[in-house]
Design an enzyme around this catalytic site. Sequence first.
Site, PDB file in Angstrom:
ATOM      1  N   LYS A 154     -30.677  25.971 -25.257  1.00 21.66           N
ATOM      2  CA  LYS A 154     -29.961  26.098 -23.982  1.00 21.66           C
ATOM      3  C   LYS A 154     -28.508  26.469 -24.230  1.00 21.66           C
ATOM      4  CE  LYS A 154     -27.526  23.799 -21.080  1.00 21.66           C
ATOM      5  NZ  LYS A 154     -26.844  24.903 -20.401  1.00 21.66           N
ATOM      6  N   GLU A 229     -22.569  17.011 -32.464  1.00 18.79           N
ATOM      7  CA  GLU A 229     -21.297  17.589 -32.921  1.00 18.79           C
ATOM      8  C   GLU A 229     -20.371  17.551 -31.713  1.00 18.79           C
ATOM      9  OE1 GLU A 229     -20.595  18.274 -35.905  1.00 18.79           O
ATOM     10  OE2 GLU A 229     -22.428  18.887 -36.948  1.00 18.79           O
ATOM     11  N   CYS A 263     -13.341  22.831 -31.624  1.00 20.07           N
ATOM     12  CA  CYS A 263     -13.429  21.401 -31.918  1.00 20.07           C
ATOM     13  C   CYS A 263     -12.644  21.053 -33.168  1.00 20.07           C
ATOM     14  CB  CYS A 263     -14.884  20.988 -32.060  1.00 20.07           C
ATOM     15  SG  CYS A 263     -15.798  22.065 -33.151  1.00 20.07           S
ATOM     16  N   GLU A 356      -8.463  15.244 -26.475  1.00 21.10           N
ATOM     17  CA  GLU A 356      -8.733  16.613 -26.897  1.00 21.10           C
ATOM     18  C   GLU A 356      -8.359  17.541 -25.741  1.00 21.10           C
ATOM     19  OE1 GLU A 356     -12.880  17.832 -27.340  1.00 21.10           O
ATOM     20  OE2 GLU A 356     -12.253  18.869 -29.160  1.00 21.10           O
TER      21      GLU A 356
HETATM   22  P1  TAP Z   1     -20.131  19.874 -22.451  1.00 23.31           P
HETATM   23  O1  TAP Z   1     -19.742  19.834 -21.043  1.00 23.31           O
HETATM   24  O2  TAP Z   1     -20.494  18.618 -23.111  1.00 23.31           O
HETATM   25  O3  TAP Z   1     -21.329  20.939 -22.531  1.00 23.31           O
HETATM   26  C1  TAP Z   1     -21.975  21.281 -23.711  1.00 23.31           C
HETATM   27  C2  TAP Z   1     -23.397  21.701 -23.437  1.00 23.31           C
HETATM   28  O4  TAP Z   1     -24.107  20.595 -22.905  1.00 23.31           O
HETATM   29  C3  TAP Z   1     -23.538  22.810 -22.407  1.00 23.31           C
HETATM   30  O5  TAP Z   1     -24.627  23.641 -22.730  1.00 23.31           O
HETATM   31  C4  TAP Z   1     -23.830  22.029 -21.132  1.00 23.31           C
HETATM   32  O6  TAP Z   1     -24.520  22.750 -20.157  1.00 23.31           O
HETATM   33  C5  TAP Z   1     -24.705  20.942 -21.681  1.00 23.31           C
HETATM   34  N1  TAP Z   1     -24.772  19.768 -20.822  1.00 23.31           N
HETATM   35  C6  TAP Z   1     -23.858  19.347 -19.894  1.00 23.31           C
HETATM   36  N2  TAP Z   1     -24.307  18.211 -19.298  1.00 23.31           N
HETATM   37  C7  TAP Z   1     -25.517  17.919 -19.847  1.00 23.31           C
HETATM   38  C8  TAP Z   1     -26.469  16.888 -19.661  1.00 23.31           C
HETATM   39  N3  TAP Z   1     -26.268  15.907 -18.772  1.00 23.31           N
HETATM   40  N4  TAP Z   1     -27.597  16.899 -20.377  1.00 23.31           N
HETATM   41  C9  TAP Z   1     -27.816  17.860 -21.289  1.00 23.31           C
HETATM   42  N5  TAP Z   1     -26.958  18.888 -21.513  1.00 23.31           N
HETATM   43  C10 TAP Z   1     -25.813  18.899 -20.812  1.00 23.31           C
HETATM   44  O7  TAP Z   1     -19.008  20.493 -23.375  1.00 23.31           O
HETATM   45  P2  TAP Z   1     -18.230  21.845 -23.161  1.00 23.31           P
HETATM   46  O8  TAP Z   1     -17.142  21.647 -22.182  1.00 23.31           O
HETATM   47  O9  TAP Z   1     -19.188  22.914 -22.882  1.00 23.31           O
HETATM   48  O10 TAP Z   1     -17.664  22.074 -24.654  1.00 23.31           O
HETATM   49  C11 TAP Z   1     -16.477  21.543 -25.047  1.00 23.31           C
HETATM   50  C12 TAP Z   1     -16.683  20.341 -25.951  1.00 23.31           C
HETATM   51  O11 TAP Z   1     -17.539  20.635 -27.051  1.00 23.31           O
HETATM   52  C13 TAP Z   1     -15.398  19.885 -26.592  1.00 23.31           C
HETATM   53  O12 TAP Z   1     -15.260  18.506 -26.500  1.00 23.31           O
HETATM   54  C14 TAP Z   1     -15.540  20.273 -28.068  1.00 23.31           C
HETATM   55  O13 TAP Z   1     -14.826  19.529 -28.978  1.00 23.31           O
HETATM   56  C15 TAP Z   1     -16.984  20.151 -28.272  1.00 23.31           C
HETATM   57  N6  TAP Z   1     -17.416  20.958 -29.405  1.00 23.31           N
HETATM   58  C16 TAP Z   1     -17.722  20.349 -30.562  1.00 23.31           C
HETATM   59  C17 TAP Z   1     -18.087  21.102 -31.652  1.00 23.31           C
HETATM   60  C18 TAP Z   1     -18.441  20.412 -32.920  1.00 23.31           C
HETATM   61  S1  TAP Z   1     -19.196  21.294 -34.011  1.00 23.31           S
HETATM   62  N7  TAP Z   1     -18.167  19.173 -33.142  1.00 23.31           N
HETATM   63  C19 TAP Z   1     -18.162  22.468 -31.572  1.00 23.31           C
HETATM   64  C20 TAP Z   1     -17.834  23.066 -30.370  1.00 23.31           C
HETATM   65  C21 TAP Z   1     -17.475  22.291 -29.292  1.00 23.31           C
HETATM   66  P3  TAP Z   1     -23.737  23.557 -18.988  1.00 23.31           P
HETATM   67  O14 TAP Z   1     -23.577  24.887 -19.559  1.00 23.31           O
HETATM   68  O15 TAP Z   1     -24.663  23.511 -17.839  1.00 23.31           O
HETATM   69  O16 TAP Z   1     -22.467  22.832 -18.732  1.00 23.31           O
END
Ligand code: TAP
Length: 455
Positions: A154, A229, A263, A356
């Site tokens: 996804k 992650e 991240c 963050e």
């Molecule tokens: P999230 O809002 O957590 O979304 C990440 C993914 O999870 C998206 O595909 C999202 O779908 C999905 N998601 C959201 N709610 C969900 C639920 N209830 N059940 C299952 N899946 C769900 O994060 P973001 O804003 O996209 O990304 C930013 C965050 O990712 C930051 O905190 C960053 O640090 C972290 N990050 C960490 C890493 C590593 S390797 N540690 C790498 C990159 C990013 P939708 O598209 O529908 O929202």
Amino acid sequence: MTTSKIINPATEALIAEVPRIGLDETDAAIERAVLAQRQWAKLAPGDRAKLLRSFADLVDRNLEALALLEVANAGHTISNARWEAGNVRDVLEYYAGAPERLFGRQIPVGGGVDITFHEPLGVVGIIVPWNFPMPIASWGFAPALAAGNAVVLKPAEVTPLTAIRLGELALEAGIPDGVFQVLTGSGSTVGWRFVTHPKVAKVCFTGSTEVGTAIMAGCAEQVKRVTLELGGKSANVVFADSDIALAAARAPYGVFDNAGQDCCARSRILVQRSAYDEFMEHFERAVSNVVVGDPSLEATEMGPLISAAHREKVSEYVPDDAKIAFQGQCPSGPGFWFPPTVLAPVAPGARALREEIFGPVVVVQTFEDEAEAIGLANDTPFGLSGSIWTNHLAKAMRVARAIETGNLSINSHSSVRYWTPFGGFKQSGLGRELGPDALSAFTEEKNVFIATEET
Ligand code: TAP
């Protein structure tokens, strides 16, 4: 079926509409994956390896097109986007070497023979965020497929285009139908179904700590395997005995790369007090030289933020009364632009220091000595990445061992190589991706005893 509107963050133009699939389609895809996985796992290891190599070759031949798609969808600079597509190719090639090398062990026992196997888990659900859509997807799907699993992937709702294309390339490469499926839709529907569906054996999640925590709790109900992650608040520690001009010149690229939506962003710079003035003088020049603008231009070093809503969130960390030490430039007009911003000094409890930001905003703090540097670096619930700048080898190693974080660089900001492990301490995650051991996260170890003597 409803659709998601896909927006180019550098122009705000509508570039695509993508289906938002619902629960029924998600369940049907998982059932297809269950059937496909049985055949995939039965393929001879060498044949699975050949198909993964063909997939890697096709990614390579489509590298520029994939990169351009990411420039348009995520606003990544063209040079970053080329690296990202190349990373998918490299990760596939690396794990294409794994199926024939997925060795078990023969363990000495009395009365028989004891051997171990690494069995695939079954169907693996991979949930990807919007900040690095291509690499993060491949860090999950390449080792998962190599180990004989089927994958349902996804992508983030706002950045699905490269994932959709990778799904097409997998089919073109001959990966059997149903083995690798890209399901576009919302996290709360498609992503959460990976957590609750009993036939998904593992969830690999990259995203926010908040959603990751809920996913871990959801998976616990079925004792489902999970890799997380999550977020970071990494420190870039600059000692006075380092090459200060170099540390300052490189500091912008440790935090403003991908507009800080990384991240691993070193969003706290800790500078030894005696070198602070010299560092800030060089750093100001370096920040003002960061080229922010049209991400499709070769010279551009930083593009826009992903969305208007995200820009709003980042802006909250720079209120009108914030102490801005200096700021870089960014375009005005259409696009979700935000200038590279340096905050100093910051109050000890400031949100910008603790949370963050996921945007091009960095805080600078000072420290007196090694012990204080380590204390400040560890004063966070996160532990993903970080850098140490010093010319003193023993000190570099002491500090590297003392900082509670998964990926450190000394006199550099590099974080990710596909052949070395990647992941976080503390609330930055659970488990490791990449590196030589990645397949163990996608297999169960089975022990078999064969009696050779009557007992
Ligand atoms: P999230 O809002 O957590 O979304 C990440 C993914 O999870 C998206 O595909 C999202 O779908 C999905 N998601 C959201 N709610 C969900 C639920 N209830 N059940 C299952 N899946 C769900 O994060 P973001 O804003 O996209 O990304 C930013 C965050 O990712 C930051 O905190 C960053 O640090 C972290 N990050 C960490 C890493 C590593 S390797 N540690 C790498 C990159 C990013 P939708 O598209 O529908 O929202």
